[in-house]
Design an enzyme around this catalytic site. Structure first.
Site, PDB file in Angstrom:
ATOM      1  N   HIS A 232     -47.199  39.197 -11.730  1.00  0.00           N
ATOM      2  CA  HIS A 232     -46.325  39.305 -12.895  1.00  0.00           C
ATOM      3  C   HIS A 232     -44.760  38.928 -12.136  1.00  0.00           C
ATOM      4  CE1 HIS A 232     -48.505  39.458 -16.610  1.00  0.00           C
ATOM      5  NE2 HIS A 232     -49.174  40.460 -16.081  1.00  0.00           N
TER       6      HIS A 232
ATOM      7  N   TYR B  35     -42.027  21.383 -22.666  1.00  0.00           N
ATOM      8  CA  TYR B  35     -41.521  22.360 -23.685  1.00  0.00           C
ATOM      9  C   TYR B  35     -40.115  21.913 -24.258  1.00  0.00           C
ATOM     10  CZ  TYR B  35     -44.582  25.892 -21.738  1.00  0.00           C
ATOM     11  OH  TYR B  35     -45.572  26.601 -21.523  1.00  0.00           O
TER      12      TYR B  35
ATOM     13  N   GLU C 197     -38.091  49.395 -14.287  1.00  0.00           N
ATOM     14  CA  GLU C 197     -38.587  50.130 -15.494  1.00  0.00           C
ATOM     15  C   GLU C 197     -37.653  50.874 -16.425  1.00  0.00           C
ATOM     16  OE1 GLU C 197     -41.496  52.109 -13.564  1.00  0.00           O
ATOM     17  OE2 GLU C 197     -42.936  50.336 -13.594  1.00  0.00           O
TER      18      GLU C 197
END
Ligand SMILES: [Zn+2]
Ligand SMILES: [Zn+2]
Length: 420
Positions: A119, A322, A398
């Site tokens: 990720h 895109y 986080e």
């Protein structure tokens, strides 16, 4: 005597709920991080998402939308319109180099090639954040005027070769219909800003992205006797230089910037052979759909005409990926006070245009949409030198996760209240 009406009655409840789910938010994100799945292969991730939405009592949970997408509908207890929130779920074929206990060790394959998976763009954070928003809003649903559609989308980074997927397919498969969505919000984590900061831009924000391939057909001959053939390497070199004149000479750069880059130049197998063919590949980035079409025409004409001038033949293929990510100006102006209220006005600001692309742009072609960036570099590090998104060293602090939950929840609740 009536108590004065709270201007933003949900803020305290949202903040409290976000605090309550804080640890699980981190746990979700780490779980996704440790088990990354590439585009159109987000089977495990999608199941976790769908199970979560069902457990929260969502009215509908549609699975396998555009292969592995999940669309959940949460109806509030009061009548009102429908707003959508979108997260992307896919990882990248990158071998992780971040030293964390939940680092990815996954090996998989991409377009037939063995690779790692990571990720490296932070979509693990996006998925966890939107699961968090789902839980926060489910807890408030009786007081919500209208409905919130949660769009968990696969393959933002493009599907594997030969497959369809991503936002365009999510739309084709009805994710903005039944009930019809009237506005959409999405966010992206970025390492170029510190945790706590939010960056946005009205109008054209992220670039369109298209790739092109040029095949230059010459005539093979002995390298010592070039006059007996047509050299596609020399012609190809002239085409590379010709393509560099598009942005510098043909595009009105006072309107919008653009980029034409040749990233591949291949041809020949031996030093003493002039080959039959050379191949160029590159990318085109623009911030204006008209300029995009103009540049496509220039790439085609310059390649074909230069080849013809050299006695060769060029075949040009351009693939439109895109569209320009365009933040609806009115919706952007409307969204900024909400972001400022939640994140602190001093932490919210306009940032430069981004030459990367996003398939969130396809939703914005259907309904007004607002997309913003949220910093994820810890304050102890220097965001200006942090490893960028897509790097094997891309790192997500986080501590940014609760802000993602609170801002998306507030945008949805404010928008429903304002449009009920
Ligand atoms: Zn990415
Ligand atoms: Zn991304």
């Amino acid at each position: 005597m009536n108590a004065p009406e709270q201007p933003f009655p949900f803020d305290a409840a949202v903040a409290e709920a976000a605090r309550r789910i804080g640890e699980r938010l981190v746990a979700w994100r780490r779980d996704f991080h440790q088990h990354p799945e590439l585009g159109n292969r987000e089977v495990r991730t999608a199941k976790i998402v769908a199970d979560h939405l069902r457990a929260l009592g969502f009215d509908t949970v549609r699975e396998k939308v555009a292969h592995t997408g999940v669309v959940g509908l949460l109806k509030g207890g009061l009548p009102g319109p429908v707003v959508a929130l979108r997260a992307d779920m896919d990882a990248l074929p990158v071998v992780e180099e971040v030293d964390v206990p939940f680092a990815s060790k996954v090996r998989t394959e991409w377009n037939g090639q063995s690779c790692g998976a990571m990720h490296a763009c932070g979509h693990d954070a996006h998925t966890a954040i939107l699961m968090g928003v789902a839980e926060v809003l489910a807890g408030l649903r009786e007081r919500i005027p209208g409905a919130v559609k949660f769009i968990f989308q696969p393959a933002e980074e493009t599907p594997p070769a030969g497959e369809d997927g991503g936002a365009r397919m999510m739309i084709e498969e009805g994710s903005l219909e039944n009930p019809r969505v009237e506005a959409i919000f999405g966010l992206h984590v970025t390492s170029i800003q510190p945790t706590g900061r939010i960056g946005y831009r009205p109008g054209p924000f992220m670039a369109s992205a298209d790739d092109f391939r040029v095949f230059v057909r010459g005539t093979q001959t002995h390298a010592a006797m070039p006059w007996r053939g047509v050299d596609p390497i020399v012609v190809g070199s002239q085409i590379v230089m010709g393509l560099q004149t598009i942005v510098s000479r043909r595009v009105n750069i006072t309107k919008e910037p653009s980029v034409v880059t040749v990233g591949v130049f291949q041809g020949g197998v031996r030093h003493n052979i002039i080959p039959d063919e050379a191949r160029l590949e590159g990318t085109i980035r623009t911030f204006d759909e008209e300029q995009r079409d103009e540049i496509h025409a220039h790439v085609k004409r310059i390649s074909e005409m230069i080849a013809a001038a050299g006695g060769a033949r060029a075949t040009v293929h351009i693939h439109r990926w895109y569209d320009v990510t365009v933040n609806d100006p009115a919706l952007t102006e409307w969204s900024v006070p909400t972001l400022g209220r939640i994140a602190g006005d001093a932490n919210v600001g306009v940032i430069d245009k981004i030459c990367g692309a996003e398939d969130f742009s396809f939703y914005q072609k259907q309904v007004p949409g607002f997309f913003y960036f949220m910093g994820c570099t810890p304050p102890r590090s220097d965001a200006s030198t942090a490893a960028p998104n897509h790097s094997p060293r891309f790192y997500v602090d986080e501590d940014c996760l609760p802000l993602g939950v609170r801002t998306l929840a507030a945008l949805a609740l404010d928008w429903l209240a304002a449009n009920a």
